[in-house]
Design a protein around this motif. Structure first.
Motif, PDB file in Angstrom:
ATOM      1  N   PHE B  52      -3.795  -0.608   2.594  1.00  0.00           N
ATOM      2  CA  PHE B  52      -2.905   1.152   2.072  1.00  0.00           C
ATOM      3  C   PHE B  52      -2.684  -0.578   0.888  1.00  0.00           C
ATOM      4  CE2 PHE B  52      -2.344   3.124   5.784  1.00  0.00           C
ATOM      5  CZ  PHE B  52      -4.050   4.028   5.058  1.00  0.00           C
ATOM      6  N   ASN B  53      -2.518  -0.451  -0.778  1.00  0.00           N
ATOM      7  CA  ASN B  53      -1.678  -1.716  -1.177  1.00  0.00           C
ATOM      8  C   ASN B  53      -1.253   0.785  -2.574  1.00  0.00           C
ATOM      9  OD1 ASN B  53      -4.573  -0.807  -2.526  1.00  0.00           O
ATOM     10  ND2 ASN B  53      -3.512  -1.998  -4.777  1.00  0.00           N
ATOM     11  N   TYR B  54      -0.407  -0.391  -3.329  1.00  0.00           N
ATOM     12  CA  TYR B  54       0.795   0.808  -4.477  1.00  0.00           C
ATOM     13  C   TYR B  54       1.574   0.105  -5.133  1.00  0.00           C
ATOM     14  CZ  TYR B  54       2.827  -0.207   0.686  1.00  0.00           C
ATOM     15  OH  TYR B  54       3.397  -0.755   1.432  1.00  0.00           O
ATOM     16  N   HIS B  56       4.384   2.274  -5.563  1.00  0.00           N
ATOM     17  CA  HIS B  56       5.879   2.424  -5.518  1.00  0.00           C
ATOM     18  C   HIS B  56       5.488   3.003  -3.582  1.00  0.00           C
ATOM     19  CE1 HIS B  56       5.726   4.043  -9.931  1.00  0.00           C
ATOM     20  NE2 HIS B  56       4.689   3.959 -10.017  1.00  0.00           N
ATOM     21  N   PRO B  57       7.227   2.586  -3.757  1.00  0.00           N
ATOM     22  CA  PRO B  57       8.662   2.903  -3.690  1.00  0.00           C
ATOM     23  C   PRO B  57       8.356   0.792  -4.884  1.00  0.00           C
ATOM     24  CG  PRO B  57       8.716   2.866  -1.973  1.00  0.00           C
ATOM     25  CD  PRO B  57       7.483   2.578  -1.441  1.00  0.00           C
ATOM     26  N   GLN B  58       7.770   0.296  -4.383  1.00  0.00           N
ATOM     27  CA  GLN B  58       7.937  -1.234  -4.584  1.00  0.00           C
ATOM     28  C   GLN B  58       5.731  -1.123  -5.189  1.00  0.00           C
ATOM     29  OE1 GLN B  58       9.962  -3.127  -5.390  1.00  0.00           O
ATOM     30  NE2 GLN B  58      11.569  -1.723  -4.829  1.00  0.00           N
ATOM     31  N   VAL B  62       0.317  -2.869   3.221  1.00  0.00           N
ATOM     32  CA  VAL B  62       0.220  -2.927   4.238  1.00  0.00           C
ATOM     33  C   VAL B  62      -0.847  -3.062   4.549  1.00  0.00           C
ATOM     34  CG1 VAL B  62       0.936  -1.776   6.564  1.00  0.00           C
ATOM     35  CG2 VAL B  62       2.484  -2.338   4.609  1.00  0.00           C
ATOM     36  N   GLY B  80       2.281  -7.023   6.064  1.00  0.00           N
ATOM     37  CA  GLY B  80       3.121  -6.751   4.523  1.00  0.00           C
ATOM     38  C   GLY B  80       3.050  -7.352   3.775  1.00  0.00           C
ATOM     39  N   HIS B  82       5.246  -8.139  -0.385  1.00  0.00           N
ATOM     40  CA  HIS B  82       6.201  -7.698  -1.543  1.00  0.00           C
ATOM     41  C   HIS B  82       6.541  -7.853  -2.057  1.00  0.00           C
ATOM     42  CE1 HIS B  82       5.617  -4.378   1.615  1.00  0.00           C
ATOM     43  NE2 HIS B  82       5.238  -3.043   1.199  1.00  0.00           N
ATOM     44  N   ASN B  85      10.187  -9.031  -2.917  1.00  0.00           N
ATOM     45  CA  ASN B  85      11.509  -8.531  -1.590  1.00  0.00           C
ATOM     46  C   ASN B  85      12.511  -9.971  -1.756  1.00  0.00           C
ATOM     47  OD1 ASN B  85      10.425  -6.272  -0.369  1.00  0.00           O
ATOM     48  ND2 ASN B  85       9.523  -7.371   1.192  1.00  0.00           N
ATOM     49  N   PRO B  86      11.914 -10.650  -1.524  1.00  0.00           N
ATOM     50  CA  PRO B  86      12.843 -11.808  -1.959  1.00  0.00           C
ATOM     51  C   PRO B  86      13.999 -11.855  -2.865  1.00  0.00           C
ATOM     52  CG  PRO B  86      10.761 -13.274  -1.904  1.00  0.00           C
ATOM     53  CD  PRO B  86      10.477 -11.497  -2.376  1.00  0.00           C
ATOM     54  N   GLN B  89      15.653  -7.516  -2.077  1.00  0.00           N
ATOM     55  CA  GLN B  89      16.359  -7.590  -1.205  1.00  0.00           C
ATOM     56  C   GLN B  89      16.085  -8.571   0.148  1.00  0.00           C
ATOM     57  OE1 GLN B  89      13.837  -4.003   0.276  1.00  0.00           O
ATOM     58  NE2 GLN B  89      12.774  -3.981  -0.889  1.00  0.00           N
ATOM     59  N   LEU B  91      14.502 -10.382   0.845  1.00  0.00           N
ATOM     60  CA  LEU B  91      13.982 -10.754   2.287  1.00  0.00           C
ATOM     61  C   LEU B  91      12.575 -11.947   1.751  1.00  0.00           C
ATOM     62  CD1 LEU B  91      13.406  -6.534   3.852  1.00  0.00           C
ATOM     63  CD2 LEU B  91      14.561  -8.397   4.302  1.00  0.00           C
ATOM     64  N   LEU B  95       5.917 -10.101   5.114  1.00  0.00           N
ATOM     65  CA  LEU B  95       6.697  -9.928   6.740  1.00  0.00           C
ATOM     66  C   LEU B  95       5.074  -9.909   8.220  1.00  0.00           C
ATOM     67  CD1 LEU B  95       9.368  -7.565   5.995  1.00  0.00           C
ATOM     68  CD2 LEU B  95       9.940 -10.095   7.014  1.00  0.00           C
TER      69      LEU B  95
END
Lengths: 369, 369
Positions: B52-54, B56-58, B62, B80, B82, B85-86, B89, B91, B95
């Motif tokens: 799945f790609n999206y 929103h919210p970011q 996944v 994941g 994103h 992230n770095p 968040q 992160l 991941l």
């Protein structure tokens, strides 16, 4: 940023605290909420499941059922189906696990045992379908297949119909004999259990019939095209693989057939046997507008239950609410998140650090090619 | 029947005990073993990944990467991605988690953090490809993108080439500035780090070039069609999504292009930009017969690295061996396996049991429909 683990033990605790009946009732209601959300706002993106199936080392399959809840979560269910498990390894036929990922960052936020969840939601889906499609006065239940899933089918249906008699058939006589005892915990004191010698007897007596077998690919149907009550509603639960079907084609062709997930049912479910034009709307459509389908309750109807990720989402939502309330589960630091730009965990690089890592200064030059 | 958990902490312990260099060397060798097994016996069944790609919210995705090792195991990697992230968040961009299922019964036998494993195998794959396709005397490395993956690219390549100088470019100046410090733990005392102002400078100086960026879909290439060394080998690592590419089409068209997994590379990799006829054999074919491809080492070559589940299997095999030897990891009773025919965990049904379960005798009849 940890991963919450809900193991079998935690889910057993939830069952103990909440009670099986209350839990089943809540899942039945949550399913309706989720189905309506899907019809009204397309809340879930659900690809068909996919998987590996094999003949060795055992006949079986491992499959994956992904779902995205828009903007919030990716849910992945992994399912193992190995029909020889109970006989050969004293393990359930179906083993499954649920994994939830946060779409804000990809974090694996939850791992939950999915075996009970799968059983409950499969029962609950039959209850929802039967409420919509069976005669409201249904009292007799036929069960073809008396394994673990039969317990939850009976349980769910007993929550929405006053089941007075259950006609039980299983090819495995031990499964058949032990069924009533395995249902003791449902507390169905008003219900008579009758073991029958052949599947057509279970079918013929049923106001509601559930087929929940591990019939082999190509070996169906699991009961012959026989006399059925003219308003029988059938929950066809076992068909979930290309070539695996349980219901006679002639019965399907006489019936209104409602799949849980049409795109999947035409590949894996009873809908494999049908012309496209004969397949009715999905269960979620019926849930969203019951009045439009009320006339079907006097007719022969089939719910083609292949297993739908929206159902898994619904049962997990119920389980998670109880786990949070009861403070169940454990948190595990599974992922490496220490430094986003350092793949090697921020290991120190003082002199000791270098030694500790087994680094010896100059890189080793390896043979090329 | 428990599930072995190898968390980030356990994998950090393995790195500490084995040493980063030894671990990388072992993964490089294990990759070759796995690739050869795939070519010679088709040992692995590998569908294209899906996900799945999206927006929103970011902006993110996944995805799942399944693999079956014939008769033994189903491996599922969840990833994941994103890119914010770095920054937002703290992160990692990527991941991931690895799940191994036993094909004898569907048991989830292992859950392992996949973040380090993914970094190492991605580096190792570039090392394997570069050994086969780069000039053996390669000494200069260009890096376009200086995030976490750049560290493991340099590390892996430093194990098989005497890298004397690294030319580093990143659009994020902080990433670029911090890169050398983040590589301290590699102990590359003979290597000079040079920060360059633009990607073409990194590309022009490189004997081996790695592109490892989070470039947005449609925003590539990440360096212009400029003068490159005539025998440059490029590891194109960042391209892993439809529309996301890093390498100029003109460079690809001048080069021998070797994908890791052709069916995936034509959808997600640099091969999106190429005619089918221009795409070379997969890396595994080269690994199985290096002599037949030795003549390419003086030419311009590209390894189109989209990420291949066989690589994940290989790195996990190395990690598992060390975990067993070092007795690392914990065992969790995750699945419900108590009684194969009882979906409700063998809860007792004595009087207390009934009370405990919240069962109240007669089933509740719910409103129909």
């Amino acid at each position: 940023m940890k991963t919450r683990i809900l193991a079998a033990r935690d889910i057993k605790q939830i069952v103990s605290h909440v009670g099986l009946n209350e839990l089943m009732d809540q899942v039945i209601e949550e399913l309706k909420v989720a189905f309506k959300a899907q019809v009204r706002s397309g809340r879930y993106v659900v690809p068909k499941r996919d998987g590996f199936n094999y003949e060795h080392p055992q006949v079986g399959l491992v499959e994956w059922m992904p779902l995205m809840r828009a903007k919030e979560e990716v849910l992945m269910k992994m399912v193992g189906y190995h029909p020889a498990n109970p006989r050969d390894q004293a393990l359930p036929t179906v083993l499954s696990t649920l994994f939830s990922f946060d779409t804000r960052n990809g974090h694996l936020q939850l791992i939950a045992d999915g075996t009970l969840a799968t059983s409950i939601r499969t029962g609950a889906a039959s209850a929802v379908a039967s409420q919509l499609l069976a005669c409201p006065k249904s009292q007799t239940l036929g069960l073809i297949g008396a394994g673990a899933q039969a317990v939850t089918q009976l349980h769910a249906l007993s929550r929405v119909f006053p089941i007075s008699e259950v006609f039980v058939f299983d090819l495995d006589q031990e499964n058949q004999r032990s069924f009533e005892g395995r249902c003791d915990l449902l507390g169905l004191e008003q219900t008579t259990f009758t073991l029958v010698d052949n599947p057509e007897s279970a079918a013929a007596c049923a106001d509601i019939l559930c087929t929940i077998t591990s019939v082999a690919v190509g070996a169906g149907p699991v009961f012959p095209s026989c006399d059925l009550k003219p308003s029988v509603h059938i929950n066809a639960v076992g068909s979930d693989f290309p070539g695996k079907t349980e219901i006679p084609g002639s019965v399907l062709n006489q019936s209104f057939v409602c799949p849980d997930f049409r795109a999947q049912a035409v590949v894996e479910g009873e809908c494999q046997q049908l012309e496209e034009s004969h397949i009715g709307p999905e269960l979620s459509v019926l849930v969203d507008d019951p009045a439009s389908f009320e006339h079907l309750r006097g007719q022969m109807t089939v719910f083609d239950s292949t297993g739908f990720a929206v159902e898994d989402h619904a049962v997990l939502a119920v389980i998670q609410r109880h786990a949070e309330r009861l403070k169940l589960g454990q948190d595990l630091q599974l992922e490496s998140i220490r430094d986003p730009l350092d793949p090697y965990f921020g290991l120190d690089n003082d002199k000791d650090g270098v030694t500790q890592l087994g680094l010896t200064g100059a890189p080793k030059i390896r043979k090329q090619g």
